[in-house]
Design an enzyme around this catalytic site. Structure first.
Site, PDB file in Angstrom:
ATOM      1  N   GLY A  71       4.766 -10.160   4.277  1.00  0.00           N
ATOM      2  CA  GLY A  71       5.613 -10.091   5.504  1.00  0.00           C
ATOM      3  C   GLY A  71       4.811 -11.023   6.576  1.00  0.00           C
ATOM      4  O   GLY A  71       3.616 -10.912   6.989  1.00  0.00           O
ATOM      5  N   MET A 104       0.834  -1.025  -0.135  1.00  0.00           N
ATOM      6  CA  MET A 104       0.256  -0.029  -0.019  1.00  0.00           C
ATOM      7  C   MET A 104       0.821   1.364  -0.221  1.00  0.00           C
ATOM      8  O   MET A 104       0.440   2.013   0.482  1.00  0.00           O
ATOM      9  CB  MET A 104      -1.162  -0.008   1.323  1.00  0.00           C
ATOM     10  CG  MET A 104      -1.790  -1.300   1.342  1.00  0.00           C
ATOM     11  SD  MET A 104      -3.450  -0.941   2.037  1.00  0.00           S
ATOM     12  CE  MET A 104      -2.864  -0.699   3.665  1.00  0.00           C
ATOM     13  N   ARG A 134       2.432   2.911   9.419  1.00  0.00           N
ATOM     14  CA  ARG A 134       1.891   3.696  10.311  1.00  0.00           C
ATOM     15  C   ARG A 134       2.623   4.363  11.177  1.00  0.00           C
ATOM     16  O   ARG A 134       2.403   5.325  12.048  1.00  0.00           O
ATOM     17  CB  ARG A 134       0.889   2.930  10.858  1.00  0.00           C
ATOM     18  CG  ARG A 134      -0.501   2.674  10.086  1.00  0.00           C
ATOM     19  CD  ARG A 134      -1.470   1.895  10.803  1.00  0.00           C
ATOM     20  NE  ARG A 134      -2.840   1.642   9.861  1.00  0.00           N
ATOM     21  CZ  ARG A 134      -3.040   0.758   9.134  1.00  0.00           C
ATOM     22  NH1 ARG A 134      -2.172  -0.202   9.281  1.00  0.00           N
ATOM     23  NH2 ARG A 134      -4.156   0.716   8.540  1.00  0.00           N
ATOM     24  N   LYS A 136       5.055  -9.892   9.566  1.00  0.00           N
ATOM     25  CA  LYS A 136       4.525  -8.937  10.273  1.00  0.00           C
ATOM     26  C   LYS A 136       3.153  -8.728  10.304  1.00  0.00           C
ATOM     27  O   LYS A 136       2.627  -8.376  11.557  1.00  0.00           O
ATOM     28  CB  LYS A 136       5.126  -7.560   9.736  1.00  0.00           C
ATOM     29  CG  LYS A 136       4.305  -6.330  10.169  1.00  0.00           C
ATOM     30  CD  LYS A 136       4.652  -5.536  11.303  1.00  0.00           C
ATOM     31  CE  LYS A 136       4.150  -4.399  11.788  1.00  0.00           C
ATOM     32  NZ  LYS A 136       2.693  -4.012  11.182  1.00  0.00           N
ATOM     33  N   GLY A 152      10.993  -2.667   5.633  1.00  0.00           N
ATOM     34  CA  GLY A 152      10.334  -3.916   5.426  1.00  0.00           C
ATOM     35  C   GLY A 152       9.714  -4.511   4.036  1.00  0.00           C
ATOM     36  O   GLY A 152       9.827  -5.591   3.794  1.00  0.00           O
ATOM     37  N   HIS A 153       9.112  -3.394   3.386  1.00  0.00           N
ATOM     38  CA  HIS A 153       8.832  -3.724   1.956  1.00  0.00           C
ATOM     39  C   HIS A 153      10.125  -4.129   1.283  1.00  0.00           C
ATOM     40  O   HIS A 153       9.928  -5.075   0.386  1.00  0.00           O
ATOM     41  CB  HIS A 153       8.333  -2.617   1.514  1.00  0.00           C
ATOM     42  CG  HIS A 153       7.008  -2.040   1.989  1.00  0.00           C
ATOM     43  ND1 HIS A 153       6.854  -0.849   2.601  1.00  0.00           N
ATOM     44  CD2 HIS A 153       5.517  -2.416   2.044  1.00  0.00           C
ATOM     45  CE1 HIS A 153       5.522  -0.768   3.171  1.00  0.00           C
ATOM     46  NE2 HIS A 153       4.731  -1.689   2.899  1.00  0.00           N
TER      47      HIS A 153
HETATM   48  P1  AMP Z   1       1.481  -2.767   3.518  1.00  0.00           P
HETATM   49  O1  AMP Z   1       2.116  -1.890   2.492  1.00  0.00           O
HETATM   50  O2  AMP Z   1       1.441  -2.381   4.828  1.00  0.00           O
HETATM   51  O3  AMP Z   1       0.088  -3.612   2.914  1.00  0.00           O
HETATM   52  O4  AMP Z   1       2.669  -4.144   3.463  1.00  0.00           O
HETATM   53  C1  AMP Z   1       3.028  -4.775   2.387  1.00  0.00           C
HETATM   54  C2  AMP Z   1       3.641  -5.709   2.515  1.00  0.00           C
HETATM   55  O5  AMP Z   1       4.744  -5.509   3.442  1.00  0.00           O
HETATM   56  C3  AMP Z   1       2.865  -6.921   3.387  1.00  0.00           C
HETATM   57  O6  AMP Z   1       3.236  -8.284   3.009  1.00  0.00           O
HETATM   58  C4  AMP Z   1       3.703  -6.576   4.846  1.00  0.00           C
HETATM   59  O7  AMP Z   1       3.186  -7.930   5.696  1.00  0.00           O
HETATM   60  C5  AMP Z   1       4.841  -6.386   4.392  1.00  0.00           C
HETATM   61  N1  AMP Z   1       5.532  -5.597   5.790  1.00  0.00           N
HETATM   62  C6  AMP Z   1       5.049  -4.630   6.110  1.00  0.00           C
HETATM   63  N2  AMP Z   1       6.032  -4.314   7.157  1.00  0.00           N
HETATM   64  C7  AMP Z   1       6.802  -5.194   7.111  1.00  0.00           C
HETATM   65  C8  AMP Z   1       8.118  -5.275   7.958  1.00  0.00           C
HETATM   66  N3  AMP Z   1       8.035  -4.594   9.210  1.00  0.00           N
HETATM   67  N4  AMP Z   1       8.629  -6.662   7.817  1.00  0.00           N
HETATM   68  C9  AMP Z   1       8.352  -7.577   7.108  1.00  0.00           C
HETATM   69  N5  AMP Z   1       7.225  -7.271   6.024  1.00  0.00           N
HETATM   70  C10 AMP Z   1       6.516  -6.124   6.143  1.00  0.00           C
END
Ligand code: AMP
Length: 269
Positions: A138, A21, A178, A140, A27-28
């Site tokens: 992730g 997103m 966030r 996470k 992390g990404h």
């Molecule tokens: P999001 O943009 O928050 O929807 O996350 C996109 C992807 O990145 C999802 O698969 C999350 O689980 C992963 N993700 C977010 N934060 C982390 C993190 N700290 N470590 C590993 N993967 C992460």
């Protein structure tokens, strides 16, 4: 995107996919690096999915950092940045209702009604368009990963769902888009999450499950700047409440720090 995917298949090349997103962080980047090193070509999507938000305010305040995301993806060497519009993802506004087979009973499920339904709807739509061989998520978002693994199989997708470890700041705070909304005081407060997860891991070596759970909840409840939403010890595969004799236990937590909701988890046994 579909044409690129078809071309990739015609050339017999493997396609890796990382849905996000945006507001990208390390992390990404770790997911993207895993895809790049394991697949011939890598697609990263950036789409702030409205159907997975429970509160309009959370959707509106979700950080959007297109320029820096774009720059990071270029630096990482991503082949395609897929940045679809809402109309492309949801050509009809129809909400599809999925049976998640009980995986949404605890934790995020009751606290965020409709959230996982929205996640499954967007990810399946993206899988249909991108048609990847492998998709990276992730740990996470532990419950999300378990649900996507299950639903991808159940709905018959020929996509290998791969889980990647949580990337943390040096303080232990799990990286999250966030976090950008946390003040420096809030950041300090949020360190309690990693501290308690680590404490539970220690306690479980000597004490029973009930005591460890009680202790964790008390730690959060005694902290005046944190509001605990849930703390659960679950079976990492079924996401059902753990029992003392279980050989694998995952601790999962959601808290509010100010008006920011943070989730985290750790394998504690
Ligand atoms: P999001 O943009 O928050 O929807 O996350 C996109 C992807 O990145 C999802 O698969 C999350 O689980 C992963 N993700 C977010 N934060 C982390 C993190 N700290 N470590 C590993 N993967 C992460």
């Amino acid at each position: 995107m579909s044409q690129f995917s078809a071309q990739t298949k015609a050339e017999n090349k493997s396609l890796g996919f990382v849905p996000t997103m945006g507001a990208l962080h390390e992390g990404h980047a770790s997911l993207i690096k895993a895809s790049i090193s394991n697949c011939d070509l890598t697609v990263v999507s950036v789409f702030v999915n409205p159907t997975q938000f429970n509160q309009t305010s959370d959707l509106e305040s979700y950080p959007r950092t297109f320029e820096s995301d774009n720059q990071l993806l270029e630096e990482l060497g991503v082949d395609v940045m897929f940045y679809p519009s809402e109309a492309e993802i949801y050509p009809t506004k129809k909400v599809v209702a999925y049976d998640l087979d009980g995986l949404d009973q605890l934790m995020e499920g009751p606290n965020r009604p409709g959230h996982f339904n929205g996640v499954v709807q967007v990810v399946t739509r993206l899988f249909d368009i991108v048609a990847p061989d492998k998709a990276y998520f992730g740990e996470k978002d532990f419950q999300q990963l378990a649900i996507l693994r299950h639903m991808s199989k159940k709905l018959g997708y020929d996509v290998k769902v791969i889980g990647c470890p949580t990337i943390r700041e040096s303080t232990g705070l799990a990286m999250s888009s966030r976090n950008a909304r946390l003040s420096s005081g809030d950041r300090e407060v949020s360190l309690v999450i990693f501290r308690v997860l680590s404490l539970v891991k220690e306690k479980l070596k000597t004490e029973g499950l009930d005591n460890a759970l009680l202790l964790a909840k008390r730690e959060f409840e005694n902290h005046k700047d944190v509001k605990l939403e849930y703390f659960e010890l679950v079976n990492p595969a079924t996401l059902q409440r753990s029992r003392n004799e279980d050989s694998a236990i995952q601790a999962c937590v959601a808290v509010w720090v100010g008006d920011v909701r943070l989730i985290d988890n750790m394998r504690v046994k």
